[in-house]
Design a protein around this motif. Structure first.
Motif, PDB file in Angstrom:
ATOM      1  N   UNK A 253       0.806  -1.201  -0.173  1.00 36.93           N
ATOM      2  CA  UNK A 253      -0.324   0.044   0.062  1.00 36.93           C
ATOM      3  C   UNK A 253       1.317   1.400   0.276  1.00 36.93           C
ATOM      4  N   UNK A 254       0.279   2.453  -0.361  1.00 38.94           N
ATOM      5  CA  UNK A 254       1.038   3.939  -0.643  1.00 38.94           C
ATOM      6  C   UNK A 254       0.487   4.514   0.783  1.00 38.94           C
ATOM      7  N   UNK A 255       0.747   5.089   1.274  1.00 42.49           N
ATOM      8  CA  UNK A 255       1.171   6.941   1.399  1.00 42.49           C
ATOM      9  C   UNK A 255       0.677   6.325   3.004  1.00 42.49           C
ATOM     10  N   UNK A 256       1.509   4.848   3.691  1.00 41.36           N
ATOM     11  CA  UNK A 256       0.908   4.676   5.262  1.00 41.36           C
ATOM     12  C   UNK A 256      -0.192   4.214   5.361  1.00 41.36           C
ATOM     13  N   UNK A 257      -1.431   4.301   4.840  1.00 39.84           N
ATOM     14  CA  UNK A 257      -2.597   3.546   4.353  1.00 39.84           C
ATOM     15  C   UNK A 257      -2.844   2.453   4.068  1.00 39.84           C
ATOM     16  N   UNK A 258      -2.946   1.186   4.130  1.00 38.46           N
ATOM     17  CA  UNK A 258      -3.098   0.056   4.366  1.00 38.46           C
ATOM     18  C   UNK A 258      -4.734   0.220   3.093  1.00 38.46           C
ATOM     19  N   UNK A 259      -5.613   0.887   3.001  1.00 38.59           N
ATOM     20  CA  UNK A 259      -6.774   0.789   1.858  1.00 38.59           C
ATOM     21  C   UNK A 259      -6.030   1.472   1.063  1.00 38.59           C
ATOM     22  N   UNK A 260      -5.107   2.069   0.225  1.00 39.20           N
ATOM     23  CA  UNK A 260      -4.624   3.008   0.081  1.00 39.20           C
ATOM     24  C   UNK A 260      -3.611   1.577  -1.002  1.00 39.20           C
ATOM     25  N   UNK A 261      -4.080   0.603  -1.751  1.00 42.00           N
ATOM     26  CA  UNK A 261      -3.316  -1.338  -1.892  1.00 42.00           C
ATOM     27  C   UNK A 261      -2.810  -0.529  -3.698  1.00 42.00           C
ATOM     28  N   UNK A 262      -1.597  -1.529  -3.687  1.00 40.55           N
ATOM     29  CA  UNK A 262      -1.719  -1.324  -5.820  1.00 40.55           C
ATOM     30  C   UNK A 262      -2.393  -1.833  -6.188  1.00 40.55           C
ATOM     31  N   UNK A 263      -2.378  -1.872  -7.155  1.00 42.25           N
ATOM     32  CA  UNK A 263      -3.529  -2.277  -8.244  1.00 42.25           C
ATOM     33  C   UNK A 263      -3.744  -3.185  -8.280  1.00 42.25           C
ATOM     34  N   UNK A 264      -2.579  -4.448  -8.186  1.00 44.69           N
ATOM     35  CA  UNK A 264      -2.795  -5.796  -9.009  1.00 44.69           C
ATOM     36  C   UNK A 264      -2.434  -6.200  -7.775  1.00 44.69           C
ATOM     37  N   UNK A 274     -10.178  -4.974   6.068  1.00 41.85           N
ATOM     38  CA  UNK A 274      -9.626  -3.960   7.168  1.00 41.85           C
ATOM     39  C   UNK A 274      -9.906  -4.854   7.962  1.00 41.85           C
ATOM     40  N   UNK A 275     -11.116  -4.305   8.465  1.00 45.61           N
ATOM     41  CA  UNK A 275     -11.701  -4.722   9.835  1.00 45.61           C
ATOM     42  C   UNK A 275     -11.959  -5.479  10.174  1.00 45.61           C
ATOM     43  N   UNK A 276     -11.523  -6.909  10.167  1.00 45.37           N
ATOM     44  CA  UNK A 276     -11.145  -8.237  10.409  1.00 45.37           C
ATOM     45  C   UNK A 276     -10.261  -7.893  10.354  1.00 45.37           C
ATOM     46  N   UNK A 277      -9.173  -7.495  10.357  1.00 46.09           N
ATOM     47  CA  UNK A 277      -8.196  -7.571  10.899  1.00 46.09           C
ATOM     48  C   UNK A 277      -7.905  -6.777  11.873  1.00 46.09           C
ATOM     49  N   UNK A 278      -8.527  -5.380  11.291  1.00 45.57           N
ATOM     50  CA  UNK A 278      -8.638  -4.451  12.657  1.00 45.57           C
ATOM     51  C   UNK A 278      -9.313  -4.125  13.476  1.00 45.57           C
ATOM     52  N   UNK A 279     -10.583  -4.145  13.915  1.00 46.18           N
ATOM     53  CA  UNK A 279     -11.721  -4.053  14.420  1.00 46.18           C
ATOM     54  C   UNK A 279     -12.095  -2.679  14.406  1.00 46.18           C
ATOM     55  N   UNK A 280     -12.725  -1.893  13.911  1.00 42.72           N
ATOM     56  CA  UNK A 280     -13.918  -1.378  13.487  1.00 42.72           C
ATOM     57  C   UNK A 280     -12.543   0.100  12.497  1.00 42.72           C
ATOM     58  N   UNK A 281     -11.854  -0.595  11.417  1.00 40.98           N
ATOM     59  CA  UNK A 281     -10.997   0.116  10.366  1.00 40.98           C
ATOM     60  C   UNK A 281     -12.292  -0.343   9.195  1.00 40.98           C
ATOM     61  N   UNK A 282     -12.270   0.605   8.234  1.00 47.32           N
ATOM     62  CA  UNK A 282     -13.230   0.621   6.813  1.00 47.32           C
ATOM     63  C   UNK A 282     -12.102   0.038   6.276  1.00 47.32           C
ATOM     64  N   UNK A 283     -12.670  -0.356   5.128  1.00 46.57           N
ATOM     65  CA  UNK A 283     -11.959  -0.623   3.340  1.00 46.57           C
ATOM     66  C   UNK A 283     -11.897  -1.819   3.283  1.00 46.57           C
ATOM     67  N   UNK A 284     -10.228  -2.134   2.171  1.00 52.54           N
ATOM     68  CA  UNK A 284     -10.203  -3.474   1.794  1.00 52.54           C
ATOM     69  C   UNK A 284      -8.783  -3.880   2.194  1.00 52.54           C
TER      70      UNK A 284
END
Length: 862
Positions: A253-264, A274-284
């Motif tokens: 991922x980019x910019x220290x934000x796990x939800x800004x993932x690589x294209x592939x 993301x919430x399955x790994x860290x409860x309360x977080x949104x996105x994938x």
């Protein structure tokens, strides 16, 4: 230097031997009872139970347990209450080792002896500062018995005996020959197997022939157990457990934000919530399953050899020599491909500091989809998993003379012992190649298809050597001094000189700044130790005796330490024994703590000030420094107990212990440093913790107390054979220590605040012997414990970790001439360790994941 100390008394007493010969000549032929020396005292005795609680474990008991290695057996005793490591701990500088921690005080406070004498510590330190004897380096087949002294013994043995002593006694005057092999395997489809063999050879009887030669060789080989070999661990998905999550690792991922993932997808990753790994977080996020990169138990190949010889020179003098040699290879996965992101560093040896490595993708880099320099987090997937192989060699060479002359029993010996480690790792990252390829775009971090030349340039293998040595001279003498109305006063004295050294280095790649994300544990120091001790056994009444001992040690680095001990043994009735002791002890600062040393490790802390994920665990690099101004840790030990033995076949005993340890050597508490905004906590431009600088200091005190309960009952029948019930249980009442300097003590007994310390731990065995069959059913119990409140990250986390109760069964058949066939089953019920969300499913210091394990062995006596 030793003026007005016990050294003067000890040397004078030793030199007085010739002067006292004449007055004792008329007693030389007096009939004496057979007496032996028991761990904890240098004065021989005929008492089965002494003033100190000593658990005696015979070779027959070890064999009946079905355990195939020395640490497996020793770690199962009830007094090993916590804070000891075994081979499951692979993420440390002492991976593949095993120790023992009596009273939960850590391996550095339990002294391990072989035949009553010290051996060298492991080549490097556990947890950066703890020096200890690696039980894996010591032989099992050659063991005659093990004596576990569950009381402080610095007055006799010096440093490290605050919690007690484990004395491994090898076979004496062995005649005959035997050989054995065994094969074991998991019944749970993990693929783990184990092969063992041993050979014993002995010739000559010391009393009849005037000599004895003994040789023993044993070996074991077992393959690696990885997390993805275990069905209930391989998915790293614990959402079916209270407070459990998907224990996968976000990456790519980019910019220290796990939800800004690589294209592939790059590497073995999947898109997960993301919430399955860290409860309360949104996105994938892109994430990977760490099970494929996690070794639970290393692959092992280990051999031990013992050669002993005893020669009778005269009717009163014997010469003896002993050589122990062992070698071990431990292989395991160190971790996933190297992680790239903020906090990536290398070592600057000139400044003794870490250097930050910029991982920002420049504009135009093939992995940068943006028009501005962009931070990136990923792994060097094409390099593959990082592997480690530790090759360890251990030796002890001992020679001495012992005899009886003029009423004195004396022993003089010299020894040299050494532990050497050669650690090899592969698939680590090259800093200079990384910086070059990042700048010119020669390696695309967002692709799995990079040229082999770039991948090979990034990949490095390193080698780290380490060694620990001990050389010593020991002289002891003991005799009966004079008679009192209640009996004879016994006396022992002695002198010891030893040199201890440790040289644990790092690789050339680390020193040159080439290795990315280095872990460092550099130790280079030595010291001399001189000690003298004296001990008196005084019969006050026919039923009451006192034992008084004292020892003075002088260390060349910090100075003097004095340790006294006073014990009472009272037996008013044949079936009742009362005993108690008070002593002071000490632990000398270890060489990593006090000498020239630097350590770099990777930890995590909950950072309330993190600007991106406040209140969540944050990984950081910690740099430790030694402190030449350290003082020894001091202790006060109190023991009191009783033994009731109404018949020759029944005994029941309870011993209470109370230990206060002051000036404990430790680094400052990281969590407190972060909470207090300590200036030694270094943050990056975004305000996230990257480095913490720490130093060992004498800190707060610790108080612990508890009780040991021991029971043995034997029933003999003519028709159904013999039954032996043997149990040892330990109840921990208190383990009180401040969380940080200046704070109030916290009682962590029954919690995992200072490591998992359950209230109860016990071992109970039932042996049944009938004709040619002998079977033993052993119950191992580890009590549950409460979670550290700081670990309760979500309301769903359980506040309690359940108890763990397993049974082992071994059945031996000796109906074939000279042959014994043994079938042993470990974890008969195939119990899983209890769920502990503060660890990866379970706490490896209290349990193991192997499940049911079956072993079949054959032993033949020639």
């Amino acid at each position: 230097m030793f003026k007005h100390s016990l050294l003067t008394l000890a040397i004078a007493s030793t030199l007085a031997v010739p002067a006292l010969r004449a007055q004792d000549a008329d007693k030389a032929n007096a009939t004496q009872l057979e007496a032996v020396t028991v761990t904890g005292s240098n004065i021989k005795t005929t008492d089965l139970e002494g003033p100190n609680p000593v658990q005696v474990i015979t070779a027959a008991q070890i064999q009946a347990s079905g355990k195939t290695t020395l640490p497996d057996f020793l770690r199962s005793i009830s007094a090993n209450t916590g804070n000891s490591v075994n081979e499951q701990l692979t993420g440390s500088f002492s991976a593949g080792t095993a120790g023992i921690s009596l009273r939960g005080l850590g391996q550095q406070n339990t002294l391990v002896l072989v035949d009553g004498k010290r051996v060298s510590n492991y080549a490097t330190a556990y947890n950066l500062q703890e020096t200890f004897v690696d039980l894996n380096s010591l032989p099992l087949a050659a063991v005659e018995r093990i004596e576990v002294l569950k009381d402080g013994a610095s007055a006799v043995y010096g440093s490290d005996a605050i919690a007690g002593v484990v004395n491994i006694i090898l076979k004496q005057n062995y005649q005959g020959a035997e050989a054995g092999v065994s094969y074991g395997g998991s019944t749970e489809g993990t693929g783990q197997t184990e092969h063992d063999f041993h050979i014993l050879l002995g010739h000559g009887d010391i009393k009849k022939d005037g000599y004895n030669v003994f040789f023993a060789l044993d070996g074991t080989r077992s393959n690696q157990l990885s997390q993805d070999d275990v069905s209930w661990l391989r998915n790293s998905d614990f959402r079916n457990q209270p407070g459990g999550t998907l224990a996968w690792v976000p990456t790519n991922y980019y910019n220290n934000d796990p939800t800004q993932g690589f294209a592939n997808a790059v590497g073995p990753v999947q898109r997960v919530p993301y919430g399955a790994i860290t409860p309360g977080m949104a996105g994938t996020v892109w994430a990977y399953n760490p099970a494929q990169y996690t070794t639970l138990i290393p692959g092992i190949e280990r051999y031990h050899a013992v050669l002993k010889g005893t020669l009778k020179l005269t009717d009163s003098i014997q010469a003896y020599a002993e050589a122990i040699y062992s070698r071990s290879n431990a292989s395991f996965i160190f971790g996933p491909p190297l992680a790239i992101g903020s906090g990536l560093r290398s070592w600057n040896n000139a400044t003794q500091q870490l250097v930050n490595i910029d991982t920002t993708l420049p504009v135009g880099n093939p992995a940068n989809p943006y028009s501005v320099p962009t931070p990136v987090n990923t792994n060097l997937w094409q390099l593959g998993q990082r592997n480690k192989r530790d090759h360890t060699q251990f030796n002890r060479v001992l020679a001495g003379l012992q005899g009886h002359d003029g009423g004195w029993d004396w022993d003089i010996s010299v020894e040299h012992s050494e532990s050497q480690l050669d650690e090899n790792v592969t698939n680590f990252g090259n800093r200079y190649a990384f910086q070059s390829l990042l700048a010119d775009g020669g390696y695309d971090l967002a692709s799995d298809d990079n040229p082999a030349s770039a991948t090979d340039a990034l990949r490095i293998a390193t080698q780290r050597p380490a060694s620990s040595t001990l050389s010593s001279l020991d002289a002891t003498a003991t005799r009966s001094l004079f008679d009192l109305p209640a009996g004879t006063v016994g006396f022992a004295t002695g002198y010891q000189f030893r040199n201890e050294s440790m040289n644990s280095q790092t690789s050339a790649q680390v020193l040159s700044g080439t290795e990315l994300r280095p872990a460092i544990d550099i130790i280079d120091g030595s010291r001399n130790v001189q000690a003298a001790y004296a001990e008196f056994n005084v019969p006050i009444l026919s039923t009451l005796e006192a034992d008084v001992a004292g020892r003075v040690d002088h260390y060349s680095d910090f100075g003097k330490a004095f340790a006294p001990k006073f014990s009472l043994r009272y037996q008013p009735l044949d079936w009742l024994l009362l005993r108690g002791s008070f002593s002071r002890g000490f632990r000398a600062p270890s060489l990593p703590e006090i000498t020239h040393s630097t350590a770099v490790a990777y930890n995590a802390v909950i950072d309330p000030y993190d600007p991106i994920t406040p209140g969540q665990p944050r990984g950081f690099t910690e740099v430790y420094a030694a402190n030449p101004n350290l003082r020894p840790e001091r202790s006060r030990n109190l023991n009191a107990g009783f033994v009731v033995s109404p018949t020759a076949n029944t005994s029941f005993g309870v011993d209470y212990y109370h230990i206060v340890q002051n000036g404990i050597i430790a680094p400052d508490n990281e969590q407190q440093m972060v909470d207090d905004k300590d200036p030694r906590v270094i943050r990056n431009a975004q305000g996230q913790i990257i480095t913490l600088y720490n130093q060992y200091i004498n800190q707060q005190s610790l108080t612990t107390d508890g009780a040991d309960i021991d029971l043995k009952h034997v029933v003999h029948t003519q028709q159904f054979g013999s039954f032996t019930l043997d149990g040892s249980w330990t109840r921990l009442f208190k383990y009180s220590q401040p969380l940080g300097a200046g704070q109030a003590p916290v009682n962590s007994a029954g919690t995992n605040i200072f490591g998992s310390l359950p209230h109860w731990r016990g071992t109970t065995g039932l042996n049944w012997a009938l004709a040619d069959f002998s079977s033993t059913l052993t119950w191992y119990y580890v009590g549950g414990y409460r979670q550290n409140p700081a670990n309760l990250l979500t309301p769903q986390w359980p506040t309690e970790v359940k108890s763990w109760s397993t049974f082992d069964l071994s059945v031996a058949y000796s109906g074939i001439r000279h042959t014994t066939i043994t079938l042993a089953v470990q974890n008969l019920q195939n119990r899983r360790p209890p769920w502990d969300p503060s660890n990866t499913y379970y706490d490896l210091t209290q349990a193991d994941p192997r499940g049911r394990f079956v072993n079949l062995g054959v032993n033949y006596k020639f």
